[in-house]
Design an enzyme around this catalytic site. Structure first.
Site, PDB file in Angstrom:
ATOM      1  N   CYS A   2      26.698  -0.978  66.402  1.00 51.76           N
ATOM      2  CA  CYS A   2      25.705  -1.351  65.410  1.00 51.76           C
ATOM      3  C   CYS A   2      25.000  -2.612  65.879  1.00 51.76           C
ATOM      4  O   CYS A   2      25.339  -3.190  66.903  1.00 51.76           O
ATOM      5  CB  CYS A   2      26.371  -1.597  64.056  1.00 51.76           C
ATOM      6  SG  CYS A   2      27.299  -0.174  63.416  1.00 51.76           S
ATOM      7  N   LEU A  51      25.091   2.356  63.388  1.00 49.66           N
ATOM      8  CA  LEU A  51      25.426   3.573  64.125  1.00 49.66           C
ATOM      9  C   LEU A  51      26.685   4.117  63.465  1.00 49.66           C
ATOM     10  O   LEU A  51      27.750   3.505  63.550  1.00 49.66           O
ATOM     11  CB  LEU A  51      25.684   3.282  65.606  1.00 49.66           C
ATOM     12  CG  LEU A  51      26.053   4.501  66.453  1.00 49.66           C
ATOM     13  CD1 LEU A  51      24.867   5.447  66.579  1.00 49.66           C
ATOM     14  CD2 LEU A  51      26.550   4.073  67.831  1.00 49.66           C
ATOM     15  N   ASN A  75      29.693  -5.308  63.625  1.00 45.94           N
ATOM     16  CA  ASN A  75      29.433  -4.405  64.741  1.00 45.94           C
ATOM     17  C   ASN A  75      30.763  -4.154  65.429  1.00 45.94           C
ATOM     18  O   ASN A  75      31.387  -5.085  65.942  1.00 45.94           O
ATOM     19  CB  ASN A  75      28.439  -5.041  65.725  1.00 45.94           C
ATOM     20  CG  ASN A  75      28.377  -4.285  67.035  1.00 45.94           C
ATOM     21  OD1 ASN A  75      28.473  -3.061  67.068  1.00 45.94           O
ATOM     22  ND2 ASN A  75      28.239  -5.014  68.130  1.00 45.94           N
ATOM     23  N   GLY A  76      31.240  -2.910  65.428  1.00 47.40           N
ATOM     24  CA  GLY A  76      32.484  -2.632  66.130  1.00 47.40           C
ATOM     25  C   GLY A  76      33.351  -1.603  65.443  1.00 47.40           C
ATOM     26  O   GLY A  76      32.897  -0.878  64.544  1.00 47.40           O
ATOM     27  N   THR A 316      24.061  -7.557  90.343  1.00 47.16           N
ATOM     28  CA  THR A 316      25.048  -6.489  90.321  1.00 47.16           C
ATOM     29  C   THR A 316      25.061  -5.759  88.985  1.00 47.16           C
ATOM     30  O   THR A 316      25.282  -4.552  88.931  1.00 47.16           O
ATOM     31  CB  THR A 316      26.446  -7.070  90.603  1.00 47.16           C
ATOM     32  OG1 THR A 316      26.727  -8.083  89.648  1.00 47.16           O
ATOM     33  CG2 THR A 316      26.507  -7.664  91.987  1.00 47.16           C
ATOM     34  N   ARG A 319      21.983  -3.390  88.834  1.00 49.69           N
ATOM     35  CA  ARG A 319      22.190  -2.210  89.674  1.00 49.69           C
ATOM     36  C   ARG A 319      23.025  -1.147  88.963  1.00 49.69           C
ATOM     37  O   ARG A 319      22.704   0.043  88.994  1.00 49.69           O
ATOM     38  CB  ARG A 319      22.903  -2.608  90.967  1.00 49.69           C
ATOM     39  CG  ARG A 319      22.087  -3.375  91.961  1.00 49.69           C
ATOM     40  CD  ARG A 319      22.984  -3.770  93.127  1.00 49.69           C
ATOM     41  NE  ARG A 319      22.269  -4.482  94.192  1.00 49.69           N
ATOM     42  CZ  ARG A 319      22.867  -4.961  95.268  1.00 49.69           C
ATOM     43  NH1 ARG A 319      24.184  -4.815  95.416  1.00 49.69           N
ATOM     44  NH2 ARG A 319      22.176  -5.595  96.192  1.00 49.69           N
TER      45      ARG A 319
END
Length: 585
Positions: A2, A51, A75-76, A316, A319
């Site tokens: 979320c 979500l 959120n979680g 990194t 990528r």
């Protein structure tokens, strides 16, 4: 995942301010496209973009206690929410949401309840009775959180930088394992495991105990009311996640809704090592496997959007985030909203190739501790934001609190690479799942050399990125980089290119300071560069910079020898090549 946004102490409490909060919260809607919520109380605002994973029908946020005097935006996922509800039988719950326990736990125990939570989370809680508030982030920083301060004295919290950067004079990444309390003033650490002090543990290595702890970590992450799957690269870590999940899926509540056939997902350039390895593992486990392809040009075209979402210019991370960003879009198109992934194993068990040069168990253990503490700036950031960009949630069982306690209590002598004893990197994890009676994986996969995500998707991916950056950044631009970007000055054209994109979206000094810097070789921290004198002359995020460790190591002074090739290294090199610090494993 979320998206949360909370503001406390606003001088302006007009309708225009409310509209501004809604506008800023909308910048997080990709994280939670299912519903939006906003709580206003005087000069305080708590916004939420949902979500829906657990209790999709009634778990909209913000969430409240019985009389709505305590408000929380989260959120979680709280994996032990059912056990916690048993401790709160005198409380009345309004929803089936796992996150509702937070409001009631605060009411029952005050600010000291956070360590009771087993899960990944960032939350902000407002106690309207005394107008106080707290904010907290999970132990390792699996979920993102930022804190900022406005010129009017206001305090801001947000899941992503983009929701507060324009309205805050200063902002920083909220430290993992910490709580911010308006009553007590400032941050304090709530997560205090024994390994955090970096003292050398002396616990025994029991492969069955380690195996049981990981199986428990995976099975608790099968808690879902929506379709899910596993990100499978074919490497050790993601293959173990898939193997354990497929074994226990039939006994989970999720199987009642979505069936007992596990879905697995992989992405790569056509013909890439990951696609082949993942297909082999999927066939062995009997999963419903989904294979996706992308081209180098499609990845390059997505770079600006990727950097906007992941909010970093670390080479990194960019990528490896790009293919993860692309596969998340494909996964969401199938109606899947949650995936389980393999982040964290290399940090816990010393899986990166530079650990071959660890001089002793003390240095190895201290480096693993440093790596775990920094995960929120690298792999956790990538895994969360790359998937959340398309409304997909990523869960990471290797970073389970209980599993970490077990794995980090083992005498680190067992984690040392010992060729004389037949121990390669992560041997203690491989050995724990080496079961001849009921194999989790075929032997050659269980003992497969590490591949990192940006390599495994296809070796020409990295070469393509470098070639593209070389065309966009001139020699003169790189020469003057220290004047244009005096902080975390980019030293390659690829780094300069990513930095320029980042600055376009996040131009404030505070934004660029949220990204870590410093010397690194083959994914190491700056401290570990001291392990080999040759490394200080060959600083590079690639594993090939770990001179003397494997056959693909750079020849000193010839780092760019094959930079422009697209054919990639030999088959043997492919088995050992490591380009990048960030992995799906």
């Amino acid at each position: 995942m979320c998206g949360i946004l909370a503001v406390f102490g606003c001088i302006d409490t007009s309708q225009a301010k409310r509209s501004r909060i809604i506008e800023l919260s909308r910048r997080l809607r990709h994280r939670g496209p299912d519903w939006s919520g906003l709580h206003c109380n005087g000069d305080c605002y708590l916004a939420h973009q949902r979500l829906a994973i657990v209790d999709p029908t009634s778990g909209d946020q913000p969430l409240y206690n019985e009389d709505k005097t305590v408000v929380v935006t989260v959120n979680g996922e709280i994996y032990n929410h059912k056990a916690l509800r048993e401790k709160l039988k005198n409380h009345q719950f309004r929803t089936g949401s796992d996150c509702e326990v937070i409001a009631h736990l605060y009411e029952e125990y005050g600010e000291e309840f956070v360590d009771m939570l087993d899960g990944m989370f960032s939350f902000v809680l407002h106690d309207t009775r005394d107008n106080s508030f707290i904010a907290a982030r999970d132990a390792i920083g699996i979920t993102p959180l930022y804190v900022g301060w406005g010129l009017d004295g206001s305090v801001w919290f947000a899941s992503e930088m983009k929701a507060l950067s324009d309205d805050c004079e200063r902002f920083v990444s909220f430290l993992p394992g910490h709580i911010y309390s308006s009553k007590q003033g400032g941050l304090r650490r709530w997560y205090n495991p024994p390994w955090y002090t970096e003292q050398i543990p002396s616990g025994p290595y029991d492969p069955l105990v380690l195996r049981a702890a990981f199986e428990k970590a995976v099975t608790k992450r099968l808690m879902t009311d929506v379709p899910f799957g596993v990100l499978l690269s074919g490497g050790l870590d993601s293959s173990l996640v898939a193997s354990v999940a497929s074994r226990h899926l039939a006994d989970s509540e999720a199987a009642c809704q979505w069936g007992s056939k596990l879905h697995t997902f992989c992405i790569g350039l056509k013909g890439s090592p990951d696609l082949k390895a993942a297909r082999e593992v999927a066939d062995y486990l009997g999963t419903r496997h989904h294979e996706f392809h992308f081209t180098v040009q499609e990845g390059i075209d997505a770079l600006e959007e990727v950097i906007y979402h992941i909010e970093t210019y670390d080479v990194t991370t960019v990528r490896a985030s790009t293919p993860m960003f692309l596969i998340s879009r494909k996964i969401k198109s199938l109606g899947v909203k949650m995936v389980i992934s393999g982040e964290g194993s290399d940090e816990i068990f010393g899986g990166y190739l530079y650990f071959h040069k660890a001089p002793n168990k003390k240095e190895l253990h201290e480096e693993t501790c440093r790596k775990i503490k920094a995960l929120h700036l690298y792999d956790c950031l990538r895994a969360n934001k790359s998937t959340s960009a398309w409304g997909v949630e990523a869960r990471v069982p290797f970073l389970d609190k209980e599993f970490l306690d077990v794995a980090m209590s083992i005498d680190p002598e067992w984690k040392m690479v010992r060729p004389d004893l037949g121990r390669i990197e992560k041997w203690i994890l491989r050995n724990a799942f080496d079961d001849d009676q009921k194999p989790y994986l075929p032997k050659h996969i269980l003992y497969r050399q590490k591949e990192q995500f940006s390599d495994g998707v296809g070796y020409s991916w990295i070469d393509g990125l470098k070639d593209h950056a070389n065309k966009q950044v001139t020699d003169a631009m790189l020469m003057n980089a220290s004047f244009v970007y005096p902080e975390n000055t980019p030293t390659t054209k690829e780094a300069y290119y990513y930095r320029a994109i980042f600055e376009k979206f996040f131009p404030k000094n505070a934004a660029r300071s949220t990204v870590p810097g410093g010397p690194s070789v083959a994914c190491s921290t700056a401290k570990a560069v001291e392990w080999d004198a040759a490394w200080s002359k060959n600083l590079d995020p690639s594993g090939r910079a770990a001179l003397g460790v494997h056959e693909a190591a750079y020849e000193e002074g010839a780092e760019s020898k094959n930079a422009g090739t697209t054919n990639g290294p030999s088959h043997k090199q492919q088995e050992v090549l490591v380009e990048n610090t960030t992995t799906v494993a």
